[in-house]
Design an enzyme around this catalytic site. Structure first.
Site, mmCIF file in Angstrom:
data_model
loop_
_atom_site.group_PDB
_atom_site.id
_atom_site.type_symbol
_atom_site.label_atom_id
_atom_site.label_comp_id
_atom_site.label_asym_id
_atom_site.label_seq_id
_atom_site.Cartn_x
_atom_site.Cartn_y
_atom_site.Cartn_z
ATOM 1 N N CYS A 1 0.833 -1.205 0.000
ATOM 2 C CA CYS A 1 0.000 0.000 0.000
ATOM 3 C C CYS A 1 0.866 1.253 0.000
ATOM 4 O O CYS A 1 0.631 2.187 -0.762
ATOM 5 C CB CYS A 1 -0.925 -0.008 1.215
ATOM 6 S SG CYS A 1 -2.047 1.412 1.291
ATOM 7 N N CYS B 1 -6.353 -2.044 7.650
ATOM 8 C CA CYS B 1 -7.470 -1.105 7.528
ATOM 9 C C CYS B 1 -8.684 -1.729 6.841
ATOM 10 O O CYS B 1 -9.810 -1.300 7.073
ATOM 11 C CB CYS B 1 -7.031 0.146 6.783
ATOM 12 S SG CYS B 1 -6.626 -0.113 5.049
#
Length: 332
Positions: free
Chosen positions: A79, A175
Site C-alpha cells: 500500500c 485497515c
C-alpha cells in the site's frame, strides 16, 4: 508551505458471503469529515480521492493470492509503495505540488540529491519497516513531519492546536479487515475462491496425522494457539502446503533457521556489489538481528549470526545500518 489536504478513499465495506454488511473502518465518513474539519480550521483546500481500484489491485488482490499460496504477506508495504507514494506523487504532479507529506513515524534526511530513510524517534511507533519498498527517487519529494516526535508529543500538539481529531483512537489492524481474523475475511469477501478449500490434516514432521485444520489459509508460520491439538510439549506451525491442503507442525526448537532467501528486493541506498553485514528485521514487531547478505543471481541470501524463529514466506526482511534503512525484500 502552501498546503493541500488529501484523503485517499481506499476501501468501502465489510463483506459477508460476498455481500456488503457494514461500512469498513478504513476511511469512514467520520474519518473523512475529521480531515475536512482540520483543513477548514487552517483554510486549507481538502480533496477526497478515489484510489479504491488501485488499492484493490495492489493490496487486496495480492493479499488474497498470497494466502492462497500459503504465504503471509505485508499489505501495508504494498500500500505504501504502490498506492500512497506512487499514487500521491502522480496526484501531486497534477496539482502542481512539489512535496507529499504523510504521518508515518520515520525520518528522511536529505544530503544534496541523496536522501536517507531512518527509524522514527519513537521506536515503539517506528514505521520505517513498512516503507522499504518505496522508490528511493520519491524520498526527496517526501516530508515526514512526525518522524522526530513521539506519539505523546503528537497528541499533545494536536490538543494544543484544538484539532478535532486530537483524541481519535488509532487503528492497529489492517485497515480493510475489521478483526485480525484473516481467514474470516477471505471466506466472506470472496467465498467462491475459498469454498473448495476444505478441512485437512495437521501432520507432524514424521508425517503422522495428529489433528484436523479448518483450512490452511487460517494459519501462519510460528502459530501455536488455535491448532486444536494436545501434546505434552507445544506444537507450532512449521510449514503450510496449499497443494496438499496440509499444515505441518513441530516443536519450537525445530522452527529456528539461520538463513533465508529473498526476492523482489528494493534498495533505498546503492545496491551492494559484495556481501555486507547488516541488521535485519524479519517482521514488524521483531528486533533486528545481525546477518551477512549477498546476491546469488537474482536472489538475495541472508545468513544470520543467530538462528531466527519462524522465518515466514511472504513477509518482509528489512535491512538497517543502525538507524538507517538500507532496503528490503520478500522472504521466499
Amino acid at each position: 508551505f502552501k498546503v493541500i489536504g488529501i484523503t485517499l478513499k481506499l476501501w468501502d465495506h465489510e463483506y459477508d458471503n460476498g455481500t456488503v454488511i457494514k461500512e469498513s473502518q478504513c476511511n469512514t465518513v467520520d474519518a473523512v469529515n475529521g480531515a475536512k474539519l482540520v483543513c477548514n480550521q487552517f483554510n486549507v483546500h481538502h480533496y477526497t480521492l478515489n484510489f479504491k481500484k488501485l488499492f484493490k489491485e495492489y493490496v487486496v488482490d495480492d493479499f488474497i493470492d498470497e494466502y492462497l499460496n500459503g504465504k503471509t504477506p505485508n499489505p501495508c508495504v504494498k500500500c505504501n509503495a504502490f498506492v500512497k507514494w506512487d499514487g500521491l506523487i502522480q496526484q501531486a504532479d497534477k496539482l502542481g505540488a512539489k512535496y507529499i507529506a504523510t504521518g508515518h513515524y520515520a525520518i528522511i534526511e536529505s544530503h544534496g540529491n541523496q536522501s536517507k530513510l531512518k527509524k522514527g524517534k519513537d521506536h515503539t511507533k517506528d514505521q520505517s519497516y513498512m516503507l522499504w519498498k518505496v522508490d528511493k527517487k520519491y524520498l526527496n519529494r517526501t516530508l515526514l513531519p512526525l518522524g522526530n516526535m513521539t506519539k505523546e508529543e503528537v497528541r499533545a500538539y494536536a490538543e494544543k492546536e484544538n484539532l478535532i481529531t486530537a483524541k481519535r483512537a488509532e487503528s492497529m489492524d489492517l485497515c480493510f479487515i475489521d478483526t485480525d481474523n484473516y481467514g474470516k475475511f477471505l471466506n466472506n469477501y470472496i467465498p467462491n475462491k475459498f469454498k473448495h478449500i476444505k478441512k485437512g490434516l495437521i501432520l507432524d514432521e514424521s508425517g503422522e496425522s495428529i489433528g484436523v485444520h479448518k483450512g490452511f489459509y487460517n494459519y501462519t508460520i510460528g502459530q501455536r494457539r488455535g491448532l486444536g491439538i494436545s501434546r505434552p510439549e507445544p506444537r507450532y506451525v512449521k510449514k503450510i502446503k496449499p497443494k496438499d491442503n496440509q499444515v505441518i507442525v513441530s516443536k519450537k526448537n525445530n522452527l529456528y533457521s539461520s538463513e533465508c532467501t529473498l526476492i523482489n528486493c528494493n534498495w533505498i541506498v546503492d545496491k551492494p556489489k559484495n556481501s555486507i553485514e547488516v541488521d535485519v528485521k524479519i517482521r514488524y514487531y521483531s528486533n533486528t538481528s545481525k546477518a551477512i547478505i549477498r546476491y546469488d543471481k537474482a536472489e538475495l541470501k541472508v545468513d544470520f549470526k543467530e538462528p531466527q524463529f519462524a522465518i515466514t514466506k511472504g513477509q518482509s526482511a528489512v535491512f538497517y545500518n543502525g538507524e538507517q534503512l538500507l532496503g528490503g525484500g520478500i522472504i521466499k
